[in-house]
Design a protein around this motif. Structure first.
Motif, mmCIF file in Angstrom:
data_model
loop_
_atom_site.group_PDB
_atom_site.id
_atom_site.type_symbol
_atom_site.label_atom_id
_atom_site.label_comp_id
_atom_site.label_asym_id
_atom_site.label_seq_id
_atom_site.Cartn_x
_atom_site.Cartn_y
_atom_site.Cartn_z
ATOM 1 N N THR A 263 0.805 -1.215 0.000
ATOM 2 C CA THR A 263 0.000 0.000 0.000
ATOM 3 C C THR A 263 0.844 1.273 0.000
ATOM 4 O O THR A 263 0.303 2.371 -0.187
ATOM 5 C CB THR A 263 -0.928 0.018 1.227
ATOM 6 N N ASP A 264 2.149 1.133 0.174
ATOM 7 C CA ASP A 264 3.037 2.298 0.186
ATOM 8 C C ASP A 264 3.639 2.591 -1.185
ATOM 9 O O ASP A 264 4.359 3.577 -1.349
ATOM 10 C CB ASP A 264 4.164 2.069 1.212
ATOM 11 N N TYR A 265 3.350 1.729 -2.181
ATOM 12 C CA TYR A 265 3.882 1.943 -3.527
ATOM 13 C C TYR A 265 2.895 2.807 -4.315
ATOM 14 O O TYR A 265 1.730 2.429 -4.478
ATOM 15 C CB TYR A 265 4.102 0.610 -4.236
ATOM 16 N N PRO A 266 3.339 3.946 -4.839
ATOM 17 C CA PRO A 266 2.408 4.892 -5.461
ATOM 18 C C PRO A 266 1.774 4.399 -6.753
ATOM 19 O O PRO A 266 0.708 4.898 -7.147
ATOM 20 C CB PRO A 266 3.271 6.128 -5.722
ATOM 21 N N HIS A 267 2.392 3.432 -7.423
ATOM 22 C CA HIS A 267 1.847 2.937 -8.685
ATOM 23 C C HIS A 267 1.442 1.467 -8.606
ATOM 24 O O HIS A 267 0.403 1.083 -9.145
ATOM 25 C CB HIS A 267 2.860 3.158 -9.812
ATOM 26 N N LEU A 268 2.234 0.650 -7.945
ATOM 27 C CA LEU A 268 1.897 -0.774 -7.817
ATOM 28 C C LEU A 268 0.575 -0.976 -7.082
ATOM 29 O O LEU A 268 -0.228 -1.830 -7.458
ATOM 30 C CB LEU A 268 3.003 -1.513 -7.070
ATOM 31 N N TRP A 269 0.353 -0.210 -6.017
ATOM 32 C CA TRP A 269 -0.861 -0.404 -5.232
ATOM 33 C C TRP A 269 -2.114 0.002 -6.015
ATOM 34 O O TRP A 269 -3.072 -0.798 -6.106
ATOM 35 C CB TRP A 269 -0.734 0.342 -3.906
ATOM 36 N N PRO A 270 -2.178 1.166 -6.652
ATOM 37 C CA PRO A 270 -3.345 1.453 -7.492
ATOM 38 C C PRO A 270 -3.496 0.470 -8.658
ATOM 39 O O PRO A 270 -4.618 0.103 -9.037
ATOM 40 C CB PRO A 270 -3.080 2.879 -7.988
ATOM 41 N N TYR A 271 -2.374 0.059 -9.243
ATOM 42 C CA TYR A 271 -2.402 -0.944 -10.323
ATOM 43 C C TYR A 271 -3.045 -2.242 -9.840
ATOM 44 O O TYR A 271 -3.890 -2.828 -10.536
ATOM 45 C CB TYR A 271 -0.977 -1.189 -10.797
ATOM 46 N N ALA A 272 -2.655 -2.691 -8.652
ATOM 47 C CA ALA A 272 -3.216 -3.928 -8.117
ATOM 48 C C ALA A 272 -4.715 -3.790 -7.888
ATOM 49 O O ALA A 272 -5.492 -4.714 -8.170
ATOM 50 C CB ALA A 272 -2.502 -4.308 -6.821
ATOM 51 N N ARG A 273 -5.156 -2.629 -7.395
ATOM 52 C CA ARG A 273 -6.589 -2.395 -7.197
ATOM 53 C C ARG A 273 -7.322 -2.285 -8.531
ATOM 54 O O ARG A 273 -8.491 -2.687 -8.640
ATOM 55 C CB ARG A 273 -6.820 -1.124 -6.378
ATOM 56 N N ASP A 274 -6.651 -1.734 -9.541
ATOM 57 C CA ASP A 274 -7.244 -1.629 -10.874
ATOM 58 C C ASP A 274 -7.580 -3.022 -11.409
ATOM 59 O O ASP A 274 -8.663 -3.252 -11.964
ATOM 60 C CB ASP A 274 -6.251 -0.910 -11.792
ATOM 61 N N LEU A 275 -6.656 -3.963 -11.231
ATOM 62 C CA LEU A 275 -6.923 -5.333 -11.674
ATOM 63 C C LEU A 275 -8.006 -5.992 -10.821
ATOM 64 O O LEU A 275 -8.827 -6.765 -11.335
ATOM 65 C CB LEU A 275 -5.631 -6.154 -11.624
ATOM 66 N N TYR A 276 -8.026 -5.671 -9.542
ATOM 67 C CA TYR A 276 -9.011 -6.284 -8.643
ATOM 68 C C TYR A 276 -10.447 -5.923 -9.029
ATOM 69 O O TYR A 276 -11.377 -6.676 -8.747
ATOM 70 C CB TYR A 276 -8.726 -5.848 -7.206
ATOM 71 N N ARG A 277 -10.611 -4.785 -9.694
ATOM 72 C CA ARG A 277 -11.967 -4.393 -10.104
ATOM 73 C C ARG A 277 -12.494 -5.308 -11.206
ATOM 74 O O ARG A 277 -13.709 -5.355 -11.445
ATOM 75 C CB ARG A 277 -11.945 -2.938 -10.608
ATOM 76 N N ILE A 278 -11.621 -6.033 -11.895
ATOM 77 C CA ILE A 278 -12.023 -6.939 -12.968
ATOM 78 C C ILE A 278 -12.521 -8.238 -12.335
ATOM 79 O O ILE A 278 -11.819 -8.850 -11.524
ATOM 80 C CB ILE A 278 -10.838 -7.226 -13.911
ATOM 81 N N PRO A 279 -13.725 -8.704 -12.665
ATOM 82 C CA PRO A 279 -14.281 -9.884 -11.995
ATOM 83 C C PRO A 279 -13.368 -11.109 -12.006
ATOM 84 O O PRO A 279 -13.327 -11.854 -11.019
ATOM 85 C CB PRO A 279 -15.579 -10.140 -12.769
ATOM 86 N N ALA A 280 -12.633 -11.331 -13.090
ATOM 87 C CA ALA A 280 -11.766 -12.511 -13.160
ATOM 88 C C ALA A 280 -10.735 -12.512 -12.040
ATOM 89 O O ALA A 280 -10.390 -13.580 -11.497
ATOM 90 C CB ALA A 280 -11.066 -12.568 -14.522
ATOM 91 N N PHE A 281 -10.224 -11.360 -11.683
ATOM 92 C CA PHE A 281 -9.246 -11.260 -10.605
ATOM 93 C C PHE A 281 -9.954 -11.295 -9.246
ATOM 94 O O PHE A 281 -9.534 -12.025 -8.341
ATOM 95 C CB PHE A 281 -8.444 -9.967 -10.742
ATOM 96 N N ARG A 282 -10.992 -10.512 -9.121
ATOM 97 C CA ARG A 282 -11.689 -10.395 -7.828
ATOM 98 C C ARG A 282 -12.354 -11.708 -7.422
ATOM 99 O O ARG A 282 -12.238 -12.155 -6.274
ATOM 100 C CB ARG A 282 -12.732 -9.276 -7.917
ATOM 101 N N ASP A 283 -13.053 -12.334 -8.354
ATOM 102 C CA ASP A 283 -13.838 -13.518 -8.006
ATOM 103 C C ASP A 283 -12.988 -14.758 -7.758
ATOM 104 O O ASP A 283 -13.479 -15.745 -7.209
ATOM 105 C CB ASP A 283 -14.860 -13.811 -9.112
#
Length: 323
Positions: A263-283
């Motif tokens: 959560t302290d990485y300015p780009h990796l953390w938002p990137y990881a959340r960006d992928l999490y919004r996709i059902p294939a990753f989240r589900d």
């Protein structure tokens, strides 16, 4: 499958011991097990395994990052009705992965233990009983337990039934994807295990430095691009993400990699959340499976950082839509 579901008995480590001895070599730090079944599925069947709807089945585990990649690709490509899937139980003893009521029975063969699939393919199989496993209903055997190949084949061989517009491994990017995947595997995917099981303090410190540097480099790479290869999700993102989603809850506390959370990485953390919004990753993610007992391969003879598990808001806006 038999009409009455078949389930293994409860996990019994007192009788069967921990999983690993005799199956995984941890005599000198972390040695990645062998994955000897390496058949390939191709669209034209030239490999001996033709891509066909209803022919193949995936045996996966919710706890396994290597298996999660397979579930992600299957969903991204829209293959839910083409390649079936089931999950083994989250826990195992010396007998390996099993089918229990918590995650459901084996819907294809009625096996109680995944070892039965290995034995059906190679009687007396002595090696690692891993997931993911790609099973072939026609031959009644394992096609592959080699996790890097399974996702590539799901992503390329089934376009006749899946979504052809989802190009996870496009030919024009394959050389770059392969190079990046090798770097991520060596320094990030496999990094927590190397840090945790390092036989000496020097090796532990070296692997820590390698993984921290790799995360910093990936963070920089993502500063001006939405995904690792540009504006579309590729195989490279699928390979990296399961390590990121486990980092703060599992890998960093297990291995003591870094005082810096994801959560302290300015780009990796938002990137990881960006992928999490996709059902294939989240589900395909069950955060409860990341809170597991300390694995037996962790070497307690080295001095390591004491990192507490850290929960985060994965549903927070990622703010990367402009990239």
């Amino acid at each position: 499958m038999t009409e009455t579901p078949v389930f293994a008995g409860p996990v019994d480590r007192e009788t069967y011991g921990e999983y690993g001895p005799g199956r995984i070599d941890t005599s000198n730090g972390w040695n990645r097990p062998r994955y000897p079944f390496q058949g390939r599925v191709t669209a034209d069947g030239s490999s001996g395994f033709r891509a066909e709807p209803g022919r193949y089945h995936l045996y996966l585990a919710w706890v396994c990052p290597w298996a999660q990649r397979t579930a992600i690709v299957r969903a991204l490509k829209g293959l839910q009705d083409v390649v079936t899937l089931s999950y083994v139980d989250d826990e195992r003893d010396g007998r390996g992965w099993a089918f229990r009521e918590r995650r459901g029975p084996d819907p294809v063969n009625g096996f109680a233990f995944l070892q039965e699939a290995y034995e059906a393919t190679e009687p007396g199989f002595p090696g690692h009983l891993s997931v993911p496993v790609l099973w072939d209903r026609v031959t009644g055997s394992i096609v592959s337990n080699h996790f890097p190949d399974i996702t590539l084949d799901l992503g390329t061989a089934f376009d006749a039934w899946g979504d052809p517009d989802v190009r996870l491994y496009p030919e024009e990017l394959r050389a770059e994807i392969d190079e990046l995947n090798a770097y991520v595997y060596d320094n990030v995917n496999n990094g927590p295990y190397q840090v945790a099981a390092a036989a000496t303090q020097a090796d532990h410190d070296l692997w820590r430095e390698r993984m921290v540097l790799a995360l910093e480099r990936l963070d920089t790479r993502l500063a001006e691009r939405r995904y690792l290869l540009g504006d579309a999700v590729t195989e490279a993102d699928v390979r990296l993400w399961p390590t990121l989603v486990r980092f703060d809850l599992l890998y960093n506390p297990m291995s003591g990699v870094s005082e810096r959370p994801l959560t302290d990485y300015p780009h990796l953390w938002p990137y990881a959340r960006d992928l999490y919004r996709i059902p294939a990753f989240r589900d395909s993610t069950d955060f409860s499976t990341f809170r597991v007992p300390r694995p037996g391969f962790v070497n307690d003879d080295v001095k390591r950082l004491d990192i507490a598990p850290r929960a985060a808001d994965w549903a927070a806006p990622h703010g990367r839509g402009h990239l």
